[in-house]
Design an enzyme around this catalytic site. Structure first.
Site, short mmCIF file in Angstrom:
data_model
loop_
_atom_site.label_atom_id
_atom_site.label_comp_id
_atom_site.label_asym_id
_atom_site.label_seq_id
_atom_site.Cartn_x
_atom_site.Cartn_y
_atom_site.Cartn_z
CG ASP A 1 -1.71 1.20 1.41
OD1 ASP A 1 -2.36 1.60 0.43
OD2 ASP A 1 -1.70 1.80 2.50
CG LEU A 2 1.67 5.66 -1.93
CD1 LEU A 2 3.17 5.42 -2.08
CD2 LEU A 2 1.13 6.38 -3.16
CG ASP A 3 -1.95 7.46 0.66
OD1 ASP A 3 -1.06 8.27 0.37
OD2 ASP A 3 -2.99 7.32 -0.01
CB THR B 1 0.56 10.56 2.20
OG1 THR B 1 0.67 9.16 1.94
CG2 THR B 1 1.62 11.31 1.44
CE LYS C 1 -4.78 5.70 9.24
NZ LYS C 1 -3.90 5.23 10.31
CB SER D 1 -2.15 3.05 -3.76
OG SER D 1 -2.77 4.23 -3.29
CB ALA D 2 -7.58 3.19 -2.51
CE LYS E 1 -5.58 -1.05 -1.16
NZ LYS E 1 -4.42 -0.36 -0.55
CD GLU F 1 -3.39 -2.02 2.80
OE1 GLU F 1 -3.51 -1.16 3.68
OE2 GLU F 1 -3.76 -1.83 1.64
CG ASP F 2 -1.80 2.38 6.45
OD1 ASP F 2 -2.22 1.99 5.35
OD2 ASP F 2 -1.94 3.56 6.84
C1 BG6 Z 1 -5.88 5.53 0.19
C2 BG6 Z 1 -5.96 6.26 1.51
O1 BG6 Z 1 -4.56 5.15 -0.04
O2 BG6 Z 1 -6.31 6.37 -0.87
C3 BG6 Z 1 -7.36 6.81 1.73
O3 BG6 Z 1 -5.64 5.36 2.56
C4 BG6 Z 1 -7.75 7.67 0.53
O4 BG6 Z 1 -7.36 7.55 2.92
C5 BG6 Z 1 -7.65 6.87 -0.74
O5 BG6 Z 1 -9.09 8.13 0.69
C6 BG6 Z 1 -8.00 7.67 -1.98
O6 BG6 Z 1 -7.03 8.66 -2.14
P1 BG6 Z 1 -7.11 9.88 -3.13
O7 BG6 Z 1 -5.72 10.45 -3.09
O8 BG6 Z 1 -7.48 9.35 -4.49
O9 BG6 Z 1 -8.16 10.81 -2.61
MG MG Z 2 -2.71 3.09 3.62
#
Ligand code: BG6
Ligand code: MG
Length: 235
Positions: free
Chosen positions: A12-14, A20, A48, A118-119, A149, A173-174
């Site tokens: 996962d990224l964030d 972030t 998240k 990542s989402a 997810k 993953e967090d």
């Molecule tokens: C995920 C985050 O990586 O991305 C979520 O954990 C976030 O908090 C989601 O809502 C979507 O991100 P973005 O940058 O497209 O708004």
């Molecule tokens: Mg995350």
């Protein structure tokens, strides 16, 4: 019990690669306050890993706000995203979380493939800012997936693009939603964060610095984690 091989690491990224997650929280909190309610870090846990629009729905529910038009919701989500991107302007390669670079380096030199799942639709921007693209074989993000997810889509797509079966992948993953998605994908999951929030993960660590010796001093170490699992793929 048979030990499944470890051939790919899907991150996962964030909140896993880069810090972030705190910016997402700050921006959602700011939106909540503008809408007239407080939004705690605890409530933020369920946002998240979840897509932007689904996160907004969860936030509005937490504030007891119902019946907004789709147009109004779009406006609120883009306001949050503008703030979020404003916070991202401060992001530099120094914001990559401790131990991540070294872990990626060791994985790659051990022949293990690497991917981001990542989402976030902002993933390309973030990866560019922190300059870790060259450590990654594949990036799947919110721009290329349909189901967020805990649906396994993002992880399965990453495995497919890497050319590996799900059962040889470890996911990092967090988010509880991400842990669930990885399990549904038939993968093993390392939770990065608080154990009680990531109870479904096969193993939880608080940092990659903690993980590296166990994982990498010996690839066989994977069996010592007790992560042999009940994947439908293992016969
Ligand atoms: C995920 C985050 O990586 O991305 C979520 O954990 C976030 O908090 C989601 O809502 C979507 O991100 P973005 O940058 O497209 O708004
Ligand atoms: Mg995350």
């Amino acid at each position: 019990m048979q030990v499944k091989p470890f051939e790919a690491a899907i991150f996962d990224l964030d909140g896993v690669i880069v810090d972030t997650a705190k910016f997402h929280y700050q921006a959602w909190k700011r939106l909540a306050e503008e809408l007239g309610f407080a939004f705690s870090e605890k409530e933020n846990e369920q946002l998240k890993g979840v897509s932007r629009m689904e996160s907004l729905d969860l936030l509005l529910r937490a504030g007891g706000i119902t019946n907004l038009t789709a147009k109004r919701k779009e406006t609120l989500a883009s306001r949050k995203n503008e703030w979020y991107k404003e916070y991202l302007t401060t992001l530099t390669p120094a914001d990559v979380l401790p131990g991540v670079r070294s872990f990626l380096h060791h994985l790659r030199s051990s022949g293990i493939k690497t991917a981001i799942a990542s989402a976030s639709k902002n993933a390309p921007l973030i990866l560019d800012k922190v300059n870790i693209g060259s450590w990654l074989d594949v990036v799947v993000d919110g721009n290329s997936i349909v189901k967020a997810k805990p649906d396994p889509e993002v992880f399965l797509q990453a495995a497919r693009l890497l050319g590996v079966a799900p059962f040889v992948c470890y996911v990092f993953e967090d988010a509880a939603a991400g842990v669930e998605g990885a399990i549904r994908a038939g993968m093993r999951v390392v939770g990065v964060g608080e154990e009680q929030l990531l109870a479904r993960a096969h193993l939880t660590v608080t940092s990659f610095e903690q993980l590296e010796p166990v994982f990498l001093l010996s690839r066989i170490g994977v069996s010592d984690l007790g992560v042999t699992g009940d994947s439908p793929y293992e016969q």
